[in-house]
Design a protein around this motif. Structure first.
Motif, PDB file in Angstrom:
ATOM      1  N   HIS A 187       1.047  -1.058   0.056  1.00  7.12           N
ATOM      2  CA  HIS A 187       0.129   0.154  -0.253  1.00  7.12           C
ATOM      3  C   HIS A 187       0.915   1.096   0.047  1.00  7.12           C
ATOM      4  O   HIS A 187       2.166   1.163  -0.018  1.00  7.12           O
ATOM      5  N   ASP A 227       7.540   2.552  12.082  1.00  5.65           N
ATOM      6  CA  ASP A 227       7.149   1.631  12.792  1.00  5.65           C
ATOM      7  C   ASP A 227       8.223   0.605  12.918  1.00  5.65           C
ATOM      8  O   ASP A 227       8.133  -0.430  14.016  1.00  5.65           O
ATOM      9  N   LYS A 255      -2.254   3.499  11.931  1.00  6.44           N
ATOM     10  CA  LYS A 255      -1.496   3.609  10.878  1.00  6.44           C
ATOM     11  C   LYS A 255      -2.223   2.758   9.701  1.00  6.44           C
ATOM     12  O   LYS A 255      -2.824   1.978   9.672  1.00  6.44           O
TER      13      LYS A 255
END
Ligand code: ADP
Ligand code: TRP
Length: 338
Positions: free
Chosen positions: A19, A155, A202
């Motif tokens: 993505h 992350d 997120k």
């Protein structure tokens, strides 16, 4: 002090669609770094199987996703002539070094890993040992090449700190200066792309709502629709960055625009600040389609000649092995294996 040759390594799991978060948080930087550094990019198929089979889909799905992710890397601009592109399971030294690192890393360090807690969920007793040791294998992915820089999204910061701790402890325990203290490369205006439905979460492939993310395989219509439907607040766009404070959805969309246009947030706000949000969304939709659609087309072209993608992975694995094997040999000598 040994000076280590600059070398870059990063990877993504072959689970589900890639993505916009993966693209802007990591891949854009991967592409930039291949012109200035020696670069290795892998599809981390051994990490994929740390989750239940239902998550990664079983052997047929894994084979397909591995080739798709490799095709996505190339479609996004990774050039197999400039970078070594391969899949992790083809270079057995990753697993070999991971075992040694399992004996270096401490339980206390792993117990702090937030990604394990998120992925294991409530039923922690039922999580695989592999999921728990996931960050140790990640450290081995990096250090088996003695990589000095790792471009990732925000992350992954905690995992990279663990990688540094493992390198430091290995060096101390054996009285060597063998592994570099790897630097995370977390750069650009979109190191943490947020969900289009909730600016506090997120953007992730595991979000049940497809409207929350832009997939690299989305059609132009889907991309435009998702941006039009993206959650925003009632205010217009500010002209200064400070005006985005406390407005996570607006901040996210501006960050995405800046990253796609390769500009800073400030420059984007100078252009769109004071205007209607809807006008900005239209411009963002147009830009996102212009950037993502060619990746989509290229990915489909590559997958139509899947033999080529397989060949790239085979060649990449051979080149990666040529770097990993002598390093593993030295590690065995350092540890005392006969
Ligand atoms: P996901 O969170 O969708 O499962 P991965 O964990 O496979 O994605 O992440 C692969 C790479 O993409 C990592 O470098 C990670 O930091 C980056 N990444 C993932 N999601 C985002 C995001 N929302 N924003 C920025 N970078 C991201
Ligand atoms: N843990 C990373 C992620 O979820 C994937 C990964 C595995 C990785 N090995 C790596 C990233 C080595 C950078 C370097 O995105």
């Amino acid at each position: 002090m040994v000076t280590f040759t600059p070398r870059v390594l990063s990877g993504m799991q072959p689970t589900g669609n890639l993505h916009l978060g993966n693209y802007l948080g990591a891949m854009v930087n991967w592409v930039k770094m291949q012109d200035t550094h020696e670069t290795l990019y892998c599809v981390v198929d051994m990490h994929a199987i740390t989750q239940p089979t239902s998550v990664w889909g079983g052997p047929t799905a894994l084979r397909k996703s591995t080739l798709e992710v490799a095709a996505a890397y190339m479609a996004a601009g990774i050039d197999p002539k400039k970078s070594i592109l391969f899949n992790q399971s083809r270079v057995p030294e990753h697993a070999e070094l991971a075992w040694i690192f399992n004996c270096i890393a401490r339980l206390g360090w792993l117990n702090r890993m937030t990604q394990f807690k998120e992925k294991a969920g409530k039923d922690r007793e039922n999580a695989s040992v592999g999921l728990y040791a996931y960050p140790v294998l990640m450290a081995a992915d990096i250090l088996i090449y003695r990589a000095t820089q790792v471009p990732v999204g925000e992350d992954q910061k905690q995992h990279l700190e663990l990688c540094r701790d493992i390198a430091i402890k290995f060096n101390n325990d054996f009285g060597v200066d063998f592994f570099p203290i790897t630097e995370p490369v977390i750069m650009g205006p979109a190191t943490r792309v947020m969900s289009l439905r909730d600016g506090t979460k997120k953007m992730s492939k595991s979000d049940p709502s497809d409207l929350s993310r832009i997939n690299l395989t989305d059609s132009a219509d889907d991309i435009a629709k998702k941006i039009r439907k993206a959650k925003t607040d009632a205010d217009g766009l500010p002209s200064e960055k400070a005006g985005l404070a406390g407005r996570p959805e607006a901040e996210n969309l501006v960050g995405i625009y800046a990253a796609l246009a390769d500009r800073t947030t400030e420059v984007v706000l100078t252009e769109f600040g004071g205007g209607q949000f809807s006008a900005f969304k239209n411009a963002l939709a147009e830009l996102a389609v212009a950037k993502i659609s060619p990746i989509n087309t290229k990915m489909n072209q590559l997958l139509a000649e899947v033999g080529y993608v397989e060949q790239v992975l085979t060649e990449g694995s051979t080149r990666a092995s040529a770097i990993a094997a002598p390093i593993m040999k030295d590690v065995k000598k350092i540890v005392g294996f006969v």
